[in-house]
Design an enzyme around this catalytic site. Structure first.
Site, PDB file in Angstrom:
ATOM      1  N   ASP A   1      -6.774 -13.125   0.258  1.00 17.75           N
ATOM      2  CA  ASP A   1      -7.659 -12.530   1.254  1.00 17.75           C
ATOM      3  C   ASP A   1      -8.427 -13.658   1.932  1.00 17.75           C
ATOM      4  O   ASP A   1      -8.174 -14.835   1.663  1.00 17.75           O
ATOM      5  CB  ASP A   1      -8.606 -11.507   0.601  1.00 17.75           C
TER       6      ASP A   1
ATOM      7  N   HIS B   1      -6.666 -10.796   7.160  1.00 20.25           N
ATOM      8  CA  HIS B   1      -7.222 -11.243   5.868  1.00 20.25           C
ATOM      9  C   HIS B   1      -6.547 -12.546   5.423  1.00 20.25           C
ATOM     10  O   HIS B   1      -6.232 -12.723   4.242  1.00 20.25           O
ATOM     11  CB  HIS B   1      -7.055 -10.149   4.803  1.00 20.25           C
TER      12      HIS B   1
ATOM     13  N   GLU C   1      -6.649  -3.947   8.567  1.00 18.97           N
ATOM     14  CA  GLU C   1      -7.823  -4.542   9.218  1.00 18.97           C
ATOM     15  C   GLU C   1      -7.526  -5.866   9.922  1.00 18.97           C
ATOM     16  O   GLU C   1      -8.327  -6.792   9.868  1.00 18.97           O
ATOM     17  CB  GLU C   1      -8.935  -4.761   8.179  1.00 18.97           C
TER      18      GLU C   1
HETATM   19  C1  ACM Z   1      -8.749  -1.674   2.755  1.00 25.02           C
HETATM   20  O1  ACM Z   1      -9.665  -1.084   2.169  1.00 25.02           O
HETATM   21  N1  ACM Z   1      -9.020  -2.595   3.671  1.00 25.02           N
HETATM   22  C2  ACM Z   1      -7.367  -1.386   2.464  1.00 25.02           C
END
Ligand code: ACM
Length: 762
Positions: free
Chosen positions: A194, A261, A324
């Site tokens: 991440d 990420h 995201e």
């Molecule tokens: C997430 O909670 N971004 C999968």
């Protein structure tokens, strides 16, 4: 050995067998598909033999699992080996056992206990059931004769662990795996990369861990803060964990999050990004802008990572993230835009779809399957075999199932175990609102709108443990337990078998098992909340006290003399009317008299009624987002915790009778402002301030009401993180609200309220 039917109470047995009552008498979680109780019992020896055929490796592994689990709770003693003839516990890989995936049978009579299954996982599940029977109370000396036939409702029964935001040691992960196995969960989805770190050793790309595994928090090296935070799991450690999990019927599904990420990876190898610059590994939770590049060299790199990952993790599924990924960097990069045109793609979402599709084809060519968060549906280019993990409610799942994709249900907020478990003042750090045990238990994984053809695409259900606010293993366990027990039953047992009241009767034995195993289980579902109408008590000198607990499980008992409540203390039957001062201590007790929680207490006098924790002060109108956060240097503890709204540091004192109050004291705390809010950054409220570090303003009644006090905040470089702010107050009468606003600059620290004390005059 034929099963002898109940003879003594035959009529009763016949009546009860199909009903909740029989299974409820055995505290098994998840509830088995079928339990037939028989007459008689198997008496345990001082050391009961565990047997498996010499060439039956799966049976031996399951027997070892049972032995280790019993040893960890100091349970009845068992011994592996051929042993003498005579009563024993036998594990058998049996081709004649029920054919359903992961099914097992457990038969107990006076002579033997027999667990049989076709598959190794079935034997482990049988061992887990037997473990629960052997630990159904503190001292078990025998087992009831019975026949259990059991198989899971869902094939995917998962828990996701985020080892990026905070890491857990291999031993801590092993302990979690052991508890998952005892709950018959079978997938550990392991979030390994991440923005805040890269946690898996990739031999051909050493910078991923040398650089990408470490972040430098604000204030590093000062005030108890480590100079850097991080680490990674070596390939050797990972292989050992994969094997440990496999021996317990659990598959570890690794996740490398792409294309977003990606900040830690780009920090390690800037050429993987699109800006040509090297960011630091992020220290900010949330949505950071760093994306992977879409050129051939980057795909070559990613494929190399996937090659090593596939060699480490035999899992059929490989999780590629997909969530995201805000597209700002792709929009701003001419080379990415040129690539889009070359590919004939008209949007960045389509480019993400192409990106994920390419990964899917690579995995497919290597005999694996792609799974990703529900954003992977957005580019409309999802390979046919891809599986969707639905986290933004159930819309993704519905769309996926309708278009023929398999789905795993893991929706926020219900199955996000980083949400706090209770509204108690002593709850740990985490996201708000409360996701209570009972709500988890009530979750139905199959969306009602799906028809029969689509329902088969729902592979199962998973809870996610994100660790931004869970800095230690104690935090992780507090977040996971006992909600894991509710998840287990949702995932394993049939929808028709789910019954909260029945589950509640089986829960105390499970809490006792967790405690015996040293699991740091949360008690917020059972702990007693002690509530009163503060203003009425302040006005009359008498408090009407209400006791309750969140789950409704257990009998509430209390004392008024300061002594610890016990199983024979007064039961709570109706609100208590007490003259001030009073001291209430209370707890919830199971039917066998065992306390379900730590006792809670409340002193009721004028001073305490005028003292409120910051968590009791709601946000000001306009934004209900709120976190419970712990200052970083307290990461080895679990308190204090501050409830803050990172968008607007403004809170309101609920209306309080202020007659006679002449001063106020606020316990303030300086917290790190480490939130990547992406496009929501513009929602952060910035306020004018008159002194260099801002003030705490206290307004009467409303946030635009009369300014009662403006208290300058101290210089962060020369003051402790926690500090009191005090002020005289003008005379106010009746029930009044107060508004607390921190005006500190929004590019500096974030401030929280630990406690507000209203000080009566002499
Ligand atoms: C997430 O909670 N971004 C999968």
């Amino acid at each position: 050995m034929p099963h002898r039917p109940c003879s003594l109470l035959a009529v009763l047995c016949l009546v009860l067998l199909p009903l909740a009552g029989v299974a409820a008498s055995l505290p098994l979680i998840p509830r088995p598909a079928r339990v037939d109780l028989h007459e008689g019992r198997f008496v345990l020896a001082r050391v009961t033999p565990l047997r498996s055929a010499g060439d039956d490796a799966a049976a031996r592994a399951a027997a070892q699992f049972l032995r280790d689990a019993l040893e960890a709770v100091d349970g009845p003693r068992v011994q592996l080996g051929p042993g003498r003839a005579g009563p024993a516990i036998e594990f058998v890989s049996d081709p004649a056992a029920p054919a359903a995936a992961e099914a097992y049978t457990l038969d107990i009579d006076a002579q033997r206990v027999r667990i049989a299954a076709r598959e190794p996982a079935g034997l482990v599940h049988g061992a887990a059931t037997l473990f629960q029977l052997l630990t159904r109370s503190a001292q078990v000396t025998d087992l009831p004769a019975l026949h259990i036939e059991d198989a899971p409702r869902f094939a995917w029964r998962g828990l996701m662990l985020d080892s990026v935001r905070h890491m857990q040691s291999p031993d801590e992960i092993r302990a979690l795996i052991d508890q998952m196995a005892l709950a018959k969960l079978n997938v550990l989805h392991w979030h390994l990369s991440d923005d805040q770190g890269w946690r898996v050793e990739i031999k051909r790309h050493p910078e991923l861990t040398r650089i990408g595994a470490w972040r430098t928090p604000p204030g590093a090296g000062r005030d108890g803060e480590p100079s850097r935070y991080g680490g990674w799991y070596t390939q050797e450690q990972i292989r050992a964990l994969v094997a440990h999990a496999a021996a317990r019927g659990i598959t570890i599904v690794p996740e490398i999050d792409m294309p977003g990420h990606a900040q830690a990876a780009v920090a390690a190898y800037p050429e993987l990004g699109v800006t040509g610059t090297r960011p630091a590994v992020s220290v900010d939770w949330g949505v950071n802008p760093w994306l992977f590049n879409v050129d051939e060299a980057t795909f070559g790199f990613i494929e190399g990572v996937l090659d090593e990952l596939m060699a480490l993790f035999p899992s059929r599924y490989i999780h590629v993230g997909g969530d995201e990924a805000i597209k700002d960097q792709w929009q701003a990069a001419p080379a990415v835009q040129a690539r889009m045109r070359e590919l004939g793609l008209t949007s960045e979402n389509a480019l993400q779809g192409w990106f994920i599709g390419r990964l899917g084809r690579y995995l497919d060519a290597h005999g694996r399957k792609l799974i990703g968060w529900d954003e992977i549906l957005e580019g409309d280019n999802l390979p046919a075999g891809a599986t969707v993990m639905s986290w933004r409610g159930s819309d993704g799942a519905i769309k996926a199932a309708l278009t023929g994709h398999d789905v795993v249900m893991a929706p926020a907020p219900t199955l996000y175990f980083d949400h706090v478990q209770s509204a108690l003042d002593d709850e740990y750090s985490g996201r708000l609102g409360v996701e209570a045990l009972r709500g988890i238990y009530a979750f139905e994984p199959v969306p009602g709108v799906l028809g029969a053809a689509q329902v088969r695409h729902v592979l199962g259900v998973q809870a996610n443990v994100w660790t931004e606010h869970l800095p230690s293993h104690a935090h992780v366990e507090h977040a996971v337990f006992p909600r894991l027990a509710a998840l287990a039953e949702v995932a394993w047992s049939s929808a028709a078998a789910r019954d909260w009241a029945d589950f509640a009767t089986r829960l105390p034995a499970q809490l006792a098992r967790y405690r015996r195993a040293g699991v740091h289980v949360a008690d917020g579902a059972f702990a007693v909340a002690i509530d009163t109408d503060r203003n009425l008590a302040l006005a009359t000198g008498r408090a009407t006290v209400r006791l309750s607990n969140q789950s409704g499980v257990g009998t509430l008992r209390y004392t008024l003399d300061g002594s610890e409540p016990r199983a024979d203390s007064l039961p709570y039957l109706a609100p208590l009317v007490l003259s001030l001062p009073a001291h209430v201590r209370a707890n919830a007790f199971a039917a066998d008299g065992v306390a379900l929680a730590a006792p809670r207490e409340r002193r009721l006098d004028r001073q305490s009624l005028l003292s409120l924790p910051g968590s009791a002060l709601p946000n000001c109108p306009g934004s209900d987002f709120r976190l419970r956060v712990q200052p970083t240097p307290d990461a080895t503890s679990t308190q204090p915790v501050y409830a803050v709204n990172v968008f607007d540091t403004c809170q309101q004192l609920p209306p309080t009778r202020l007659d006679g109050v002449t001063a106020i004291r606020v316990e303030a705390a300086r917290l790190e402002r480490k939130y990547a809010l992406a496009h929501e950054q513009r929602l952060v409220v910035s306020r004018a301030h008159a002194t260099p570090f801002g003030e705490l303003e206290i307004h009467a009644d409303r946030c635009d009401g009369t300014l009662l006090a403006s208290l300058p905040l101290p210089d962060p470089a020369h003051s402790p993180r926690r500090f009191p702010l005090t002020s005289a107050l003008p005379a106010l009468s009746g029930e009044r609200s107060l508004c607390f606003i921190y005006t500190a600059p929004i590019d500096g620290p974030l401030y929280g309220i630990g406690r507000v004390d209203l000080v009566p005059g002499p």
